[in-house]
Design a protein around this motif. Structure first.
Motif, PDB file in Angstrom:
ATOM      1  N   ASN A 141       0.808  -1.228   0.000  1.00 16.00           N
ATOM      2  CA  ASN A 141       0.000   0.000   0.000  1.00 16.00           C
ATOM      3  C   ASN A 141       0.839   1.274   0.000  1.00 16.00           C
ATOM      4  N   GLY A 142       1.709   1.397  -0.975  1.00 14.69           N
ATOM      5  CA  GLY A 142       2.485   2.626  -1.119  1.00 14.69           C
ATOM      6  C   GLY A 142       3.709   2.728  -0.222  1.00 14.69           C
ATOM      7  N   LEU A 143       3.982   1.710   0.571  1.00 15.08           N
ATOM      8  CA  LEU A 143       5.181   1.718   1.409  1.00 15.08           C
ATOM      9  C   LEU A 143       6.409   1.713   0.506  1.00 15.08           C
ATOM     10  N   GLN A 144       7.261   2.705   0.661  1.00 15.82           N
ATOM     11  CA  GLN A 144       8.399   2.853  -0.234  1.00 15.82           C
ATOM     12  C   GLN A 144       9.511   1.858   0.094  1.00 15.82           C
ATOM     13  N   LEU A 145      10.319   1.594  -0.908  1.00 21.37           N
ATOM     14  CA  LEU A 145      11.436   0.664  -0.761  1.00 21.37           C
ATOM     15  C   LEU A 145      12.315   1.062   0.428  1.00 21.37           C
ATOM     16  N   GLY A 146      12.589   0.120   1.317  1.00 23.08           N
ATOM     17  CA  GLY A 146      13.438   0.384   2.470  1.00 23.08           C
ATOM     18  C   GLY A 146      12.713   0.988   3.658  1.00 23.08           C
ATOM     19  N   GLU A 147      11.395   1.207   3.541  1.00 25.40           N
ATOM     20  CA  GLU A 147      10.626   1.780   4.639  1.00 25.40           C
ATOM     21  C   GLU A 147       9.814   0.711   5.359  1.00 25.40           C
ATOM     22  N   TRP A 148       9.435   0.994   6.594  1.00 31.37           N
ATOM     23  CA  TRP A 148       8.581   0.101   7.365  1.00 31.37           C
ATOM     24  C   TRP A 148       7.505   0.915   8.061  1.00 31.37           C
ATOM     25  N   ARG A 149       6.446   0.222   8.452  1.00 33.75           N
ATOM     26  CA  ARG A 149       5.378   0.869   9.222  1.00 33.75           C
ATOM     27  C   ARG A 149       4.730  -0.157  10.137  1.00 33.75           C
ATOM     28  N   GLU A 150       4.113   0.346  11.202  1.00 33.54           N
ATOM     29  CA  GLU A 150       3.380  -0.529  12.103  1.00 33.54           C
ATOM     30  C   GLU A 150       2.072  -0.966  11.452  1.00 33.54           C
ATOM     31  N   ILE A 151       1.652  -2.158  11.769  1.00 29.95           N
ATOM     32  CA  ILE A 151       0.377  -2.666  11.282  1.00 29.95           C
ATOM     33  C   ILE A 151      -0.708  -2.228  12.257  1.00 29.95           C
ATOM     34  N   THR A 152      -1.846  -1.833  11.734  1.00 21.69           N
ATOM     35  CA  THR A 152      -2.926  -1.346  12.585  1.00 21.69           C
ATOM     36  C   THR A 152      -3.525  -2.495  13.402  1.00 21.69           C
ATOM     37  N   PRO A 153      -4.071  -2.185  14.579  1.00 21.29           N
ATOM     38  CA  PRO A 153      -4.750  -3.218  15.373  1.00 21.29           C
ATOM     39  C   PRO A 153      -5.869  -3.910  14.591  1.00 21.29           C
ATOM     40  N   ALA A 154      -6.568  -3.155  13.743  1.00 17.29           N
ATOM     41  CA  ALA A 154      -7.652  -3.748  12.944  1.00 17.29           C
ATOM     42  C   ALA A 154      -7.100  -4.805  11.994  1.00 17.29           C
ATOM     43  N   ASP A 155      -5.951  -4.522  11.360  1.00 21.47           N
ATOM     44  CA  ASP A 155      -5.350  -5.492  10.440  1.00 21.47           C
ATOM     45  C   ASP A 155      -4.892  -6.751  11.172  1.00 21.47           C
ATOM     46  N   ILE A 156      -4.337  -6.576  12.360  1.00 24.65           N
ATOM     47  CA  ILE A 156      -3.902  -7.729  13.140  1.00 24.65           C
ATOM     48  C   ILE A 156      -5.103  -8.587  13.532  1.00 24.65           C
ATOM     49  N   LYS A 157      -6.199  -7.935  13.896  1.00 26.40           N
ATOM     50  CA  LYS A 157      -7.409  -8.663  14.273  1.00 26.40           C
ATOM     51  C   LYS A 157      -7.928  -9.499  13.101  1.00 26.40           C
ATOM     52  N   ILE A 158      -7.943  -8.906  11.898  1.00 28.65           N
ATOM     53  CA  ILE A 158      -8.400  -9.623  10.699  1.00 28.65           C
ATOM     54  C   ILE A 158      -7.485 -10.816  10.418  1.00 28.65           C
ATOM     55  N   LEU A 159      -6.177 -10.602  10.525  1.00 27.32           N
ATOM     56  CA  LEU A 159      -5.212 -11.661  10.256  1.00 27.32           C
ATOM     57  C   LEU A 159      -5.399 -12.825  11.233  1.00 27.32           C
ATOM     58  N   LYS A 160      -5.516 -12.522  12.517  1.00 27.88           N
ATOM     59  CA  LYS A 160      -5.668 -13.577  13.515  1.00 27.88           C
ATOM     60  C   LYS A 160      -6.986 -14.318  13.343  1.00 27.88           C
ATOM     61  N   LYS A 161      -8.038 -13.579  12.998  1.00 34.90           N
ATOM     62  CA  LYS A 161      -9.342 -14.211  12.799  1.00 34.90           C
ATOM     63  C   LYS A 161      -9.281 -15.173  11.611  1.00 34.90           C
ATOM     64  N   SER A 162      -8.597 -14.763  10.537  1.00 35.97           N
ATOM     65  CA  SER A 162      -8.459 -15.615   9.365  1.00 35.97           C
ATOM     66  C   SER A 162      -7.702 -16.904   9.697  1.00 35.97           C
ATOM     67  N   LEU A 163      -6.620 -16.780  10.448  1.00 36.19           N
ATOM     68  CA  LEU A 163      -5.825 -17.958  10.806  1.00 36.19           C
ATOM     69  C   LEU A 163      -6.575 -18.868  11.771  1.00 36.19           C
ATOM     70  N   SER A 164      -7.364 -18.283  12.678  1.00 36.01           N
ATOM     71  CA  SER A 164      -8.165 -19.079  13.597  1.00 36.01           C
ATOM     72  C   SER A 164      -9.212 -19.882  12.855  1.00 36.01           C
ATOM     73  N   ALA A 165      -9.819 -19.257  11.834  1.00 35.44           N
ATOM     74  CA  ALA A 165     -10.820 -19.961  11.032  1.00 35.44           C
ATOM     75  C   ALA A 165     -10.196 -21.153  10.330  1.00 35.44           C
ATOM     76  N   LYS A 166      -8.990 -20.994   9.789  1.00 35.86           N
ATOM     77  CA  LYS A 166      -8.299 -22.102   9.125  1.00 35.86           C
ATOM     78  C   LYS A 166      -8.001 -23.221  10.128  1.00 35.86           C
ATOM     79  N   TYR A 167      -7.666 -22.814  11.355  1.00 38.31           N
ATOM     80  CA  TYR A 167      -7.369 -23.821  12.382  1.00 38.31           C
ATOM     81  C   TYR A 167      -8.619 -24.643  12.698  1.00 38.31           C
ATOM     82  N   ILE A 168      -9.777 -23.971  12.803  1.00 39.50           N
ATOM     83  CA  ILE A 168     -11.023 -24.654  13.130  1.00 39.50           C
ATOM     84  C   ILE A 168     -11.428 -25.597  11.985  1.00 39.50           C
ATOM     85  N   LEU A 169     -11.204 -25.152  10.739  1.00 36.68           N
ATOM     86  CA  LEU A 169     -11.640 -25.952   9.585  1.00 36.68           C
ATOM     87  C   LEU A 169     -10.700 -27.111   9.288  1.00 36.68           C
ATOM     88  N   SER A 170      -9.452 -27.031   9.742  1.00 43.76           N
ATOM     89  CA  SER A 170      -8.474 -28.064   9.367  1.00 43.76           C
ATOM     90  C   SER A 170      -8.626 -29.308  10.216  1.00 43.76           C
TER      91      SER A 170
END
Length: 201
Positions: free
Chosen positions: A172-201
């Motif tokens: 999302n526009g992050l320039q080469l060599g730069e970093w940024r923190e991930i938003t709490p909302a993004d972390i929540k979505i990521l964890k929810k997605s992985l939890s769903a895979k765990y339940i389905l597997s």
């Protein structure tokens, strides 16, 4: 997201090792770009690959993202020699033999317009008589140098490899060599997605 957990994404340049310790003067390391203590890369990008690298000190999340059982998506833009035909792309989609392993089905498409990417230093080798093309490849596994081995197996060697997303996380526009923190909302979505895979597997 707890206060003691850190989550960042980094736009890794070519020639940078996905680690903080220096093993030889030939390559830079994450230490040259990231001054955040106690974070570690989730998975890796080879020194000659570029793009999105996730770093965290959240051990359970690292384990989930590194465990093949969960199979989260990773998307790459891949510049290859010559222009792959439909047969080659179909082989990449359905699975190819690399060493003693057959790759899982993948999403692969030919990009008809060159994507907007940062300049690479040094640039790829250029040969006037050999055309190049860009593929978008989405995998759910991360074997060692898998993308490069896959394109080579169907006769189209990789010249440049850029990871543009991990699950729903994007540069999302992050320039080469730069970093940024991930938003709490993004972390929540990521964890929810992985939890769903765990339940389905």
């Amino acid at each position: 997201m707890t206060n003691d957990h850190k989550y960042i994404i980094f736009h890794k340049p070519y020639g940078v090792l996905s680690q903080f310790t220096q093993e030889s003067p030939k390559h830079s390391t994450l230490k040259d770009y990231i001054q955040v203590p106690d974070v570690y890369p989730v998975g890796r990008l080879d020194w000659d690959s570029e793009g999105l690298l996730l770093l965290t000190n959240d051990g359970p999340l690292q384990h989930r993202l590194s465990n093949p059982r969960f199979g989260h998506k990773r998307t790459y833009w891949v510049q290859v020699e010559h222009i792959p035909d439909a047969e080659a792309i179909n082989k990449l989609c359905t699975g190819v033999e690399i060493q003693d392993y057959r790759t899982r089905p993948a999403e692969v498409r030919l990009l008809f317009e060159e994507p907007t990417v940062s300049e690479r230093h040094p640039p790829i080798r250029f040969r006037k008589n050999i055309p190049t093309a860009w593929l978008e490849m989405t995998l759910t596994e991360g074997k060692n140098r898998q993308v490069r081995r896959m394109t080579a197996a169907v006769g189209f060697p990789t010249l440049r490899l850029i990871r543009v997303s991990i699950a729903h996380l994007q540069l999302n526009g992050l320039q080469l060599g730069e970093w940024r923190e991930i938003t709490p909302a993004d972390i929540k979505i990521l964890k929810k997605s992985l939890s769903a895979k765990y339940i389905l597997s």
